[in-house]
Design an enzyme around this catalytic site. Structure first.
Site, PDB file in Angstrom:
ATOM      1  N   GLY A   1      85.391 -49.668 -49.310  1.00  0.00           N
ATOM      2  CA  GLY A   1      84.397 -49.252 -48.321  1.00  0.00           C
ATOM      3  C   GLY A   1      83.019 -49.795 -48.618  1.00  0.00           C
ATOM      4  O   GLY A   1      82.275 -50.183 -47.715  1.00  0.00           O
ATOM      5  N   VAL A   2      82.671 -49.859 -49.893  1.00  0.00           N
ATOM      6  CA  VAL A   2      81.358 -50.375 -50.272  1.00  0.00           C
ATOM      7  C   VAL A   2      81.210 -51.844 -49.867  1.00  0.00           C
ATOM      8  O   VAL A   2      80.110 -52.283 -49.522  1.00  0.00           O
ATOM      9  CB  VAL A   2      81.098 -50.152 -51.778  1.00  0.00           C
ATOM     10  CG1 VAL A   2      82.002 -51.025 -52.633  1.00  0.00           C
ATOM     11  CG2 VAL A   2      79.645 -50.373 -52.131  1.00  0.00           C
TER      12      VAL A   2
ATOM     13  N   ILE B   1      93.520 -52.619 -49.944  1.00  0.00           N
ATOM     14  CA  ILE B   1      92.541 -52.058 -49.016  1.00  0.00           C
ATOM     15  C   ILE B   1      91.175 -52.646 -49.365  1.00  0.00           C
ATOM     16  O   ILE B   1      90.810 -52.719 -50.539  1.00  0.00           O
ATOM     17  CB  ILE B   1      92.463 -50.521 -49.153  1.00  0.00           C
ATOM     18  CG1 ILE B   1      93.820 -49.881 -48.865  1.00  0.00           C
ATOM     19  CG2 ILE B   1      91.391 -49.947 -48.234  1.00  0.00           C
ATOM     20  CD1 ILE B   1      93.875 -48.412 -49.229  1.00  0.00           C
TER      21      ILE B   1
ATOM     22  N   HIS C   1      92.252 -53.680 -55.876  1.00  0.00           N
ATOM     23  CA  HIS C   1      91.984 -52.440 -55.133  1.00  0.00           C
ATOM     24  C   HIS C   1      93.268 -52.022 -54.434  1.00  0.00           C
ATOM     25  O   HIS C   1      93.502 -52.363 -53.283  1.00  0.00           O
ATOM     26  CB  HIS C   1      90.831 -52.642 -54.152  1.00  0.00           C
ATOM     27  CG  HIS C   1      90.199 -51.360 -53.707  1.00  0.00           C
ATOM     28  ND1 HIS C   1      90.368 -50.855 -52.450  1.00  0.00           N
ATOM     29  CD2 HIS C   1      89.425 -50.472 -54.364  1.00  0.00           C
ATOM     30  CE1 HIS C   1      89.694 -49.721 -52.334  1.00  0.00           C
ATOM     31  NE2 HIS C   1      89.124 -49.458 -53.492  1.00  0.00           N
TER      32      HIS C   1
ATOM     33  N   GLU D   1      78.574 -53.646 -47.450  1.00  0.00           N
ATOM     34  CA  GLU D   1      77.869 -54.878 -47.832  1.00  0.00           C
ATOM     35  C   GLU D   1      77.943 -55.910 -46.707  1.00  0.00           C
ATOM     36  O   GLU D   1      76.963 -56.604 -46.432  1.00  0.00           O
ATOM     37  CB  GLU D   1      78.446 -55.452 -49.128  1.00  0.00           C
ATOM     38  CG  GLU D   1      77.862 -56.784 -49.541  1.00  0.00           C
ATOM     39  CD  GLU D   1      76.377 -56.763 -49.884  1.00  0.00           C
ATOM     40  OE1 GLU D   1      75.727 -57.835 -49.783  1.00  0.00           O
ATOM     41  OE2 GLU D   1      75.845 -55.700 -50.260  1.00  0.00           O
TER      42      GLU D   1
END
Length: 152
Positions: A60-61, A57, A51, A65
């Site tokens: 966001g998901v 980074i 990523h 979680e």
């Protein structure tokens, strides 16, 4: 007590998640309706490798979680009795809203919060957020349900 140098046994006893998909290291604060947990983002995390390799980074998901897992710990520790747990597993059933404000990077320490809002049958409504150094990264509203293991 810490297992593998990182994860508190209280977390491991509360939710079924395990490495490499466990995103909660320890419980910082726990009340009947709120929990704060912590996650140290290690540079070796698998998701950092792909990523944005030049600027790793946390997706966001995955921050979401981590918040969902934090709520799962609260649900198991404070909101469920043994009869409600037997033969069931917690699952995400709905995301009401998610707002992404800032990013998380290797070496960051995330403070993950989940606040219990209400229960309707086997569904638990929560508000949650992830912070770093007191700054909001993500805020989210969501629902966790209890599903029979045989349904999976």
């Amino acid at each position: 007590m810490v297992e593998n140098g990182y994860v508190d046994a209280n977390v491991l006893n509360a939710i079924p998640h395990r490495e490499p998909f466990l995103f909660v290291d320890r419980i910082v604060e726990l009340t009947d309706e709120k929990i704060v947990t912590e996650r140290v983002l290690k540079k070796e995390e698998l998701f950092f490798k792909g990523h944005y390799p030049q600027m790793p980074i946390m997706p966001g998901v995955l921050m979401c979680e981590a918040i969902f897992q934090t709520a799962g710990v609260l649900k198991r520790k404070k909101l469920l009795n043994e009869a409600e747990v037997e033969g069931k597993v917690p699952v995400l059933t709905r995301i009401e809203s998610a707002k992404f404000k800032k990013m998380a990077f290797p070496g960051d320490v995330l403070q993950l919060e989940a606040q219990f809002v209400q229960k309707l049958k086997d569904f638990y409504f929560f508000k949650g957020c992830a912070k770093k150094d007191g700054q909001l990264l993500v805020s989210i509203e969501f629902i966790l349900g209890m599903v029979n293991n045989s349904s999976l």
